[in-house]
Design a protein around this motif. Structure first.
Motif, mmCIF file in Angstrom:
data_model
loop_
_atom_site.group_PDB
_atom_site.id
_atom_site.type_symbol
_atom_site.label_atom_id
_atom_site.label_comp_id
_atom_site.label_asym_id
_atom_site.label_seq_id
_atom_site.Cartn_x
_atom_site.Cartn_y
_atom_site.Cartn_z
ATOM 1 N N ALA A 18 0.830 -1.206 0.000
ATOM 2 C CA ALA A 18 0.000 0.000 0.000
ATOM 3 C C ALA A 18 0.865 1.256 0.000
ATOM 4 C CB ALA A 18 -0.928 -0.002 1.213
ATOM 5 N N LYS A 19 1.940 1.246 0.745
ATOM 6 C CA LYS A 19 2.823 2.408 0.812
ATOM 7 C C LYS A 19 3.452 2.680 -0.558
ATOM 8 C CE LYS A 19 4.351 3.637 4.685
ATOM 9 N NZ LYS A 19 4.268 4.852 5.500
ATOM 10 N N ARG A 20 3.713 1.628 -1.313
ATOM 11 C CA ARG A 20 4.301 1.771 -2.651
ATOM 12 C C ARG A 20 3.245 2.042 -3.718
ATOM 13 N NH1 ARG A 20 8.633 -3.267 -2.515
ATOM 14 N NH2 ARG A 20 10.215 -2.159 -1.299
ATOM 15 N N SER A 32 -1.946 -4.288 9.689
ATOM 16 C CA SER A 32 -1.335 -3.727 8.478
ATOM 17 C C SER A 32 -1.659 -2.244 8.332
ATOM 18 C CB SER A 32 -1.754 -4.502 7.231
ATOM 19 O OG SER A 32 -3.151 -4.497 7.077
ATOM 20 N N ARG A 33 -2.863 -1.837 8.724
ATOM 21 C CA ARG A 33 -3.234 -0.417 8.669
ATOM 22 C C ARG A 33 -2.389 0.393 9.660
ATOM 23 N NH1 ARG A 33 -9.212 1.722 8.174
ATOM 24 N NH2 ARG A 33 -8.629 1.259 6.052
ATOM 25 N N LYS A 37 0.550 3.386 8.823
ATOM 26 C CA LYS A 37 0.555 4.728 9.397
ATOM 27 C C LYS A 37 1.836 5.047 10.164
ATOM 28 C CE LYS A 37 -4.428 4.843 10.270
ATOM 29 N NZ LYS A 37 -5.409 4.880 11.361
ATOM 30 N N SER A 38 2.392 4.071 10.864
ATOM 31 C CA SER A 38 3.451 4.361 11.825
ATOM 32 C C SER A 38 4.872 4.004 11.385
ATOM 33 C CB SER A 38 3.154 3.644 13.145
ATOM 34 O OG SER A 38 3.208 2.244 12.969
ATOM 35 N N MET A 39 5.029 3.262 10.305
ATOM 36 C CA MET A 39 6.362 2.794 9.912
ATOM 37 C C MET A 39 6.791 3.375 8.567
ATOM 38 S SD MET A 39 5.970 -1.184 11.052
ATOM 39 C CE MET A 39 7.690 -1.638 10.958
ATOM 40 N N THR A 40 8.106 3.502 8.401
ATOM 41 C CA THR A 40 8.661 3.962 7.134
ATOM 42 C C THR A 40 8.701 2.795 6.145
ATOM 43 O OG1 THR A 40 10.944 3.422 7.686
ATOM 44 C CG2 THR A 40 10.143 5.608 8.355
#
Length: 60
Positions: A18-20, A32-33, A37-40
């Protein structure tokens, strides 16, 4: 830091996708949500790249 369980590794993989932009972030649920939100991206890569071998399904 490697994942401590297979479930944690899978959640990190979903958050990383999702981040990508490979999957919609609206599809993320639970751990996972929160990871999204909290991790790079680098932290998520470390968790997601952990091998499943010798990992428990869920952490105690």
């Amino acid at each position: 830091m490697p994942a401590k369980s297979q479930a944690q590794q899978r959640a990190a993989g979903a958050a990383l996708a999702a981040k990508r932009g490979e999957m919609p972030k609206g599809k993320l649920k639970g751990a996972s949500r929160e990871m999204f939100k909290s991790m790079t991206e680098k932290e998520l890569e470390d968790f997601a790249s952990t091998k499943h071998k010798n990992l428990p399904e869920h952490k105690d």
